[in-house]
Design a protein around this motif. Structure first.
Motif, PDB file in Angstrom:
ATOM      1  N   THR A  40       0.837  -1.196   0.000  1.00  0.00           N
ATOM      2  CA  THR A  40       0.000   0.000   0.000  1.00  0.00           C
ATOM      3  C   THR A  40       0.873   1.247   0.000  1.00  0.00           C
ATOM      4  O   THR A  40       1.997   1.237   0.511  1.00  0.00           O
ATOM      5  N   VAL A  49      -1.957   3.107  -4.015  1.00  0.00           N
ATOM      6  CA  VAL A  49      -1.734   1.687  -4.295  1.00  0.00           C
ATOM      7  C   VAL A  49      -2.267   0.872  -3.134  1.00  0.00           C
ATOM      8  O   VAL A  49      -1.989   1.178  -1.968  1.00  0.00           O
ATOM      9  N   VAL A  51      -2.509  -3.121  -3.182  1.00  0.00           N
ATOM     10  CA  VAL A  51      -2.407  -4.408  -3.871  1.00  0.00           C
ATOM     11  C   VAL A  51      -2.300  -5.524  -2.842  1.00  0.00           C
ATOM     12  O   VAL A  51      -1.293  -5.625  -2.126  1.00  0.00           O
ATOM     13  N   LYS A  72      -0.418   2.806 -11.454  1.00  0.00           N
ATOM     14  CA  LYS A  72       0.537   1.946 -12.163  1.00  0.00           C
ATOM     15  C   LYS A  72       1.982   2.383 -11.943  1.00  0.00           C
ATOM     16  O   LYS A  72       2.838   1.570 -11.550  1.00  0.00           O
ATOM     17  N   LEU A  75       3.125   1.955  -8.345  1.00  0.00           N
ATOM     18  CA  LEU A  75       3.494   0.560  -8.069  1.00  0.00           C
ATOM     19  C   LEU A  75       4.867   0.246  -8.638  1.00  0.00           C
ATOM     20  O   LEU A  75       5.683  -0.411  -7.983  1.00  0.00           O
ATOM     21  N   PRO A  85       6.822   2.004   0.441  1.00  0.00           N
ATOM     22  CA  PRO A  85       5.405   1.770   0.716  1.00  0.00           C
ATOM     23  C   PRO A  85       5.065   2.038   2.171  1.00  0.00           C
ATOM     24  O   PRO A  85       5.943   2.103   3.031  1.00  0.00           O
TER      25      PRO A  85
END
Length: 305
Positions: A40, A49, A51, A72, A75, A85
């Motif tokens: 994240t 983000v 994921v 995108k 990430l 992150p």
């Protein structure tokens, strides 16, 4: 692993060579080169983000697509060490990269290019290429004073650079400053420089952005050639026709999450993808790029019918 990646109890497990189970967000891959969990990244109050689980297949070309603002490039930055992150872990070829700086990530064999090229304009094309080689003996201050320790390696690096530049049809520009190249030529140079480190995974952030149509096919051919040479490719792209043409696998992001995965011909028809590209735009004014992208999605969906 997320529950999406594991088939339900008693369900048959399908394998297509790249994945195991039904294509869905977080689906397990037969031989993943990247595995990411709970990644994240938040900017202010926006979760850019989020994921839960993602695996990138080895020895394949994977496209990362989604509307503007899907997360995108963020990430990409997280996976390559250019950003940190809030939460999450991920591995590259079995090695954890959480907290590893970008230069060390590159040394491990995971290199990337940028949407806005990073060629050093005041260096020649050849010098830019030489900078891409790793483990150079002359980088050490003491050894730099003793040319006999590094001269042979320097000659080998230059020969390798000239060979790659010839493949990319940039050999005539060897002595030119990188600043004098066109936008498309700088994209080629950045991709060529990435190969100087003998990477395992090449990550391309919008390789076709700002490229003259005359060089588009050349770039496509080089991306396909990376796979032929045994490398894995992960790229961000907005051109849907290009994605369908060269990608083996497609990952779709929207609002920071992975909303769909699958082979390109199949994933374009998934409702989550249609909603991501078409459903979110009913009452919005679109920019030129996004409008073209929506029209491309409509064409592709029509072609598949």
């Amino acid at each position: 692993m997320s529950s999406n990646a594991t088939p339900s109890k008693g369900a048959p497990v399908k394998s297509t060579g790249l994945h195991v189970g039904e294509p869905a967000p977080g689906v397990a891959k037969v031989d993943p080169i990247i595995v990411a969990d709970n990644v994240t990244r938040t900017f202010g109050g926006l979760k850019a983000v989020d994921v839960a689980h993602l695996e990138i297949p080895r020895n394949a070309i994977t496209a990362l697509i989604g509307p503007n603002g899907a997360g995108k490039t963020t990430l990409f930055n997280l996976l390559t060490g250019f950003d940190k992150p809030d939460t999450g872990t991920w591995t590259f070829a079995g090695t954890s990269l959480a907290g590893v700086p970008s230069f060390k990530v590159a040394r491990l064999g995971q290199v990337r290019t940028f949407q806005l090229t990073k060629a050093l304009g005041l260096l020649t094309v050849l010098d830019n290429m030489k900078l891409g080689a790793k483990n150079q003996k002359g980088e050490n201050l003491f050894r730099a004073l003793l040319p006999f320790l590094w001269r042979k390696q320097e000659e080998e690096i230059e020969a390798k650079a000239l060979d790659i530049l010839q493949r990319f049809k940039l050999d005539a520009k060897v002595e030119d400053y990188a600043a004098s190249l066109s936008g498309g030529q700088r994209k080629l140079l950045e991709m060529a420089r990435a190969l100087m480190s003998d990477p395992t995974l090449v990550m391309l952030d919008e390789p076709m952005a700002g490229v003259n149509p005359a060089l588009t096919q050349s770039l496509l051919d080089h991306i396909l050639d990376l796979k032929t040479q045994g490398m894995t490719v992960l790229f961000v792209e907005h051109d849907m026709h290009m994605v369908r043409h060269i990608a083996d696998w497609v990952v779709v992001m929207a609002e920071g999450r992975v909303v769909a995965e699958g082979p390109p011909h199949d994933v374009m028809k998934q409702q989550a993808v249609i909603d991501a590209y078409l459903g979110s735009h009913h009452d919005q004014d679109l920019g030129a790029t996004e409008s073209e992208n929506v029209e491309a999605m409509k064409e592709l969906l029509h072609d598949e019918d």
